[in-house]
Design an enzyme around this catalytic site. Structure first.
Site, short mmCIF file in Angstrom:
data_model
loop_
_atom_site.label_atom_id
_atom_site.label_comp_id
_atom_site.label_asym_id
_atom_site.label_seq_id
_atom_site.Cartn_x
_atom_site.Cartn_y
_atom_site.Cartn_z
N ASP A 149 63.19 12.83 40.49
CA ASP A 149 63.58 11.59 41.15
C ASP A 149 62.33 10.94 41.75
OD1 ASP A 149 65.26 9.64 42.20
OD2 ASP A 149 65.72 10.79 44.01
N ASP A 205 58.38 5.96 38.81
CA ASP A 205 58.69 4.81 39.66
C ASP A 205 57.41 4.00 39.91
OD1 ASP A 205 59.51 2.94 41.46
OD2 ASP A 205 60.17 4.36 42.99
N GLU A 215 61.86 2.05 36.71
CA GLU A 215 62.45 1.18 37.73
C GLU A 215 61.80 -0.19 37.70
OE1 GLU A 215 63.34 0.96 42.55
OE2 GLU A 215 63.25 2.91 41.55
N GLY A 257 69.89 4.77 45.71
CA GLY A 257 70.30 4.41 47.06
C GLY A 257 71.77 4.11 47.19
N ASN A 269 72.87 7.58 41.97
CA ASN A 269 72.17 8.56 42.79
C ASN A 269 72.79 8.69 44.17
OD1 ASN A 269 70.46 8.35 40.59
ND2 ASN A 269 68.59 8.15 41.80
#
Length: 332
Positions: free
Chosen positions: A93, A115, A145, A233, A275
């Site tokens: 992650d 990311d 992302e 989130g 997530n």
């Protein structure tokens, strides 16, 4: 080099295709320790849900990379022991750079996220493409992302969110070759996903957040039909856990999450991975605080971690069954 297939893990490719076809989302639960992992597997086996075990860079530093990898192997064996060989992904992650992503690929991860969302667009493209080219050599899937989520969680932080620009998604995915795309449509990291000024308050003081930008999601789906979309989130920050934590001495004011009905709506779209991290932290902390307050003589960690694990399992079950719609799809 440790190949994830030798650990009994799978990547996300088939999992996401089935989720989009079936109108549900795969739960991506973060874990840092044994109790969290046990609760995730117990819940997902009972719900017969596929699952993504997520590990952040911070979690690897906390628990040790080798231990976490072998916990993932143990998760596969534990699911088998419990009677259902559910599909399990081990996912990095918010990988911050190529080096961390490569290390995870080399050590048994079946999926990684790179990311680069805080970087200039061209740099995000470049680092994502580099990770994809390496990962695909080993049939590891890559999440990227585009857009910036606000909030703070582990080592990921941003003062404000920036919605994903639908006009960029075709160029980005075609140039990078990524397998899924995390977008920004109003979700946020941490337990305070919105400021009080952004919310309305009910008469009893509960904060009601603004709705997600489903128009942005729809525009992205139109640009990328059939492409796997991810929401970060996405904890709901249940009021009951916040109340328990504060009842027993905690101080977490203005905690507010994403309403579960909005997550269910998203899960019926191209959003095939959602997530959830903060909700697990809150459930565990609430159960531990309550147990220690009610049993002040207890000092054996098993005494307070057992009810914490049970509360986690209950919360994870609820997400699979009532929110993400993934229950019953492990054997599709």
């Amino acid at each position: 080099m440790v190949n994830y297939k030798d650990l009994g893990l799978v990547n996300t490719r088939d999992m996401f295709a089935k989720a989009m076809k079936g109108g549900y989302a795969i739960p991506a639960f973060n874990f840092n320790n044994m109790e969290q992992m046990q609760a995730i597997i117990m819940a997902c086996v009972e719900a017969k849900s596929p699952v993504i075990l997520q590990v952040s860079k911070g979690a690897r530093a906390y628990a040790n990379a080798n231990i976490l990898r072998n916990m993932a192997r143990g998760a596969v064996e534990y699911a088998h022991e419990l009677g259902c060989d559910i599909p399990i992904v081990l996912h990095l992650d918010h990988g911050p750079n190529f080096e961390v992503a490569k290390d995870c690929i080399d050590n048994g991860f079946s999926s990684v996220m790179i990311d680069g969302s805080a970087l200039p667009y061209d740099e995000n493209v470049a680092v994502t493409k580099k990770v994809v080219e390496y990962a695909h050599k080993y049939d590891v899937t890559v999440e990227a992302e585009l857009g910036v989520l606000g909030g703070v969680e582990d080592e990921v932080s941003a003062e404000e969110s920036k919605y994903t620009k639908p006009e960029e998604v075709i160029d980005f995915t075609s140039k990078t070759g990524c397998d899924s795309l995390a977008i920004s449509i109003g979700t946020s990291h941490g337990r305070c996903k919105f400021t009080p000024a952004q919310c309305t308050r009910t008469p009893d003081g509960v904060l009601i957040p603004p709705p997600l930008a489903f128009d942005v999601l729809a525009a992205i789906e139109q640009k990328l039909p059939g492409f796997p979309i991810v929401l970060h989130g996405s904890s709901s920050v249940p009021v009951e856990y916040v109340k328990i934590i504060e009842q027993y001495g905690g101080k977490i004011p203005d905690s507010v999450g994403i309403p579960e009905d909005q997550l269910r709506k998203a899960a019926k779209s191209a959003v095939c991975k959602i997530n959830i991290d903060s909700d697990g932290r809150l459930a565990m902390t609430a159960a531990i605080r309550r147990h220690l307050a009610e049993h002040p003589g207890d000092f054996d960690p098993r005494q307070y971690l057992t009810p914490a694990r049970e509360e986690l399992k209950k919360m994870y079950m609820h997400k699979c069954v009532n929110v993400l719609g993934s229950a019953g799809h492990a054997l599709d």
